[in-house]
Design a protein around this motif. Structure first.
Motif, short mmCIF file in Angstrom:
data_model
loop_
_atom_site.label_atom_id
_atom_site.label_comp_id
_atom_site.label_asym_id
_atom_site.label_seq_id
_atom_site.Cartn_x
_atom_site.Cartn_y
_atom_site.Cartn_z
N GLY A 78 40.15 47.07 34.93
CA GLY A 78 39.78 46.92 36.32
C GLY A 78 40.94 46.59 37.23
N VAL A 79 40.65 45.83 38.30
CA VAL A 79 41.62 45.45 39.32
C VAL A 79 41.65 43.94 39.43
N TRP A 80 42.86 43.39 39.44
CA TRP A 80 43.03 41.95 39.52
C TRP A 80 43.95 41.59 40.66
N LYS A 81 43.67 40.43 41.28
CA LYS A 81 44.49 39.92 42.38
C LYS A 81 44.92 38.51 42.04
N LEU A 82 46.22 38.28 42.13
CA LEU A 82 46.76 36.94 41.89
C LEU A 82 46.93 36.26 43.24
N GLU A 83 46.08 35.26 43.50
CA GLU A 83 46.15 34.51 44.75
C GLU A 83 46.13 33.02 44.43
N GLY A 118 51.43 38.43 50.39
CA GLY A 118 52.24 38.04 49.25
C GLY A 118 51.47 37.92 47.95
N ASN A 119 50.22 38.35 47.93
CA ASN A 119 49.44 38.32 46.69
C ASN A 119 49.80 39.51 45.82
N VAL A 120 49.78 39.32 44.52
CA VAL A 120 50.06 40.39 43.56
C VAL A 120 48.74 41.03 43.14
N TRP A 121 48.67 42.37 43.16
CA TRP A 121 47.50 43.14 42.73
C TRP A 121 47.90 43.97 41.53
N VAL A 122 47.00 44.10 40.56
CA VAL A 122 47.27 44.87 39.36
C VAL A 122 46.11 45.82 39.08
N ALA A 123 46.46 47.06 38.73
CA ALA A 123 45.48 48.06 38.28
C ALA A 123 45.66 48.19 36.77
N ALA A 124 44.56 48.14 36.03
CA ALA A 124 44.65 48.15 34.57
C ALA A 124 43.70 49.18 33.96
N GLU A 125 44.19 49.84 32.93
CA GLU A 125 43.32 50.73 32.16
C GLU A 125 42.42 49.85 31.31
N ASP A 126 41.14 50.13 31.34
CA ASP A 126 40.15 49.35 30.60
C ASP A 126 40.16 47.87 31.00
N MET A 184 38.84 41.59 40.99
CA MET A 184 38.40 42.27 42.21
C MET A 184 37.41 43.40 41.94
N HIS A 185 37.38 43.90 40.71
CA HIS A 185 36.42 44.96 40.37
C HIS A 185 34.99 44.42 40.31
N ARG A 186 34.83 43.12 40.38
CA ARG A 186 33.49 42.52 40.41
C ARG A 186 32.95 42.36 41.83
N GLU A 187 33.77 42.67 42.81
CA GLU A 187 33.37 42.53 44.21
C GLU A 187 32.46 43.71 44.60
N PRO A 188 31.62 43.52 45.64
CA PRO A 188 30.65 44.55 46.04
C PRO A 188 31.28 45.90 46.35
N GLY A 189 30.65 46.96 45.82
CA GLY A 189 31.04 48.33 46.13
C GLY A 189 32.03 48.97 45.19
N PHE A 190 32.58 48.20 44.23
CA PHE A 190 33.56 48.82 43.33
C PHE A 190 32.84 49.83 42.43
N PRO A 191 33.46 51.00 42.21
CA PRO A 191 32.80 52.05 41.41
C PRO A 191 32.60 51.63 39.96
N PRO A 192 31.70 52.30 39.25
CA PRO A 192 31.39 51.94 37.86
C PRO A 192 32.44 52.42 36.86
N THR A 193 33.62 51.84 36.93
CA THR A 193 34.68 52.15 35.98
C THR A 193 35.58 50.93 35.82
N MET A 194 36.21 50.82 34.68
CA MET A 194 37.20 49.76 34.45
C MET A 194 38.58 50.37 34.27
N ASN A 195 38.71 51.69 34.46
CA ASN A 195 39.98 52.38 34.29
C ASN A 195 40.62 52.65 35.64
N CYS A 196 41.65 51.87 35.94
CA CYS A 196 42.35 51.96 37.22
C CYS A 196 43.82 52.27 36.96
N TYR A 197 44.37 53.25 37.67
CA TYR A 197 45.70 53.75 37.35
C TYR A 197 46.74 53.60 38.45
N ALA A 198 46.31 53.45 39.70
CA ALA A 198 47.26 53.37 40.81
C ALA A 198 46.75 52.37 41.82
#
Length: 173
Positions: free
Chosen positions: A72-77, A62-70, A84-98
Motif C-alpha cells: 500500500g501507501v505509507w506516510k511518515l509524519e 516535509g513528510n515522507v511518502w512511500v509506495a510499496a508492492e503488496d 494511507m491506503h486505509r483512508e476513504p476512497g483508496f482503490p482495492p489494491t495493495m500494489n503501489c508502484y509510483a
C-alpha cells in the motif's frame, strides 16, 4: 536490490536527504551524504512497516511518502508511519508502484491495475481508463515544476493530466 532513489528537500528534521528504497527497507542520507538507517539509535525515522518499497516522495510539509508492492501507501509524519491506503476512497489494491506530489499539494499514487489514486488531504479519488488514463497500471509519475502537468507512464502509454484545464491527454507511438 535498489528499487528507488530520490532527492528530497524540506524533510522534517533533516533539511534535505536522499531516499534510497530497497525491496525491504528505506535508507536515508543527509545532504552531505551521511547515512542513517531507520530505527538506528539517534535517527528520528522509524522503519517503514511495508515490504517491497517501490517509490518514495516528500510533500511540501516535509513528510515522507512511500509506495510499496503488496504494502500500500505509507506516510511518515511526526516520526510515525500512517497507512494511507486505509483512508476513504483508496482503490482495492495493495500494489503501489509510483508516487509524486503535484503543485497543488495532492499526492498521486500509481497502482498495479486500478489506475492512479489522488489524495487531496482528506480523501482519495481514483482515475482509470474511463477517466482518461491509457492504461490501468501506472509505472511512473512526474510533475512539471513549470506547468504543473502530471505525466503518468501507464501500461497503455503516456498520459498527461493538465490541472489548469482539468483535461487528460493520451500519447502513444
Amino acid at each position: 536490490m535498489l528499487s528507488c532513489l530520490k532527492f528530497a528537500k524540506n524533510v522534517i528534521a533533516w533539511g534535505c536527504l536522499f531516499l534510497a528504497g530497497t525491496y525491504a527497507s528505506i535508507s536515508l542520507a543527509d545532504g552531505a551524504g551521511s547515512p542513517a538507517r531507520p530505527g538506528e539509535e539517534g535517527n528520528r525515522f522509524t522503519a517503514c512497516p511495508a515490504p517491497f518499497l517501490m517509490d518514495a516522495a516528500t510533500d511540501a510539509q516535509g513528510n515522507v511518502w512511500v509506495a510499496a508492492e503488496d504494502g500500500g501507501v505509507w506516510k511518515l509524519e511526526a516520526g510515525t508511519w500512517r497507512a494511507m491506503h486505509r483512508e476513504p476512497g483508496f482503490p482495492p489494491t495493495m500494489n503501489c508502484y509510483a508516487i509524486a506530489e503535484d503543485l497543488q499539494g495532492r499526492i498521486w499514487v500509481g497502482t498495479d491495475n486500478q489506475g492512479v489514486a489522488v489524495w487531496n488531504g482528506e480523501t482519495w479519488k481514483t482515475y482509470d481508463q474511463l477517466s482518461g488514463l491509457l492504461g490501468e497500471r501506472v509505472f511512473a509519475i512526474r510533475v512539471s515544476p513549470v506547468t504543473g502537468v502530471v505525466a503518468l507512464a501507464t501500461s497503455g502509454g503516456l498520459t498527461l493530466y493538465d490541472p489548469a484545464g482539468k483535461t487528460w491527454k493520451g500519447i502513444t507511438r
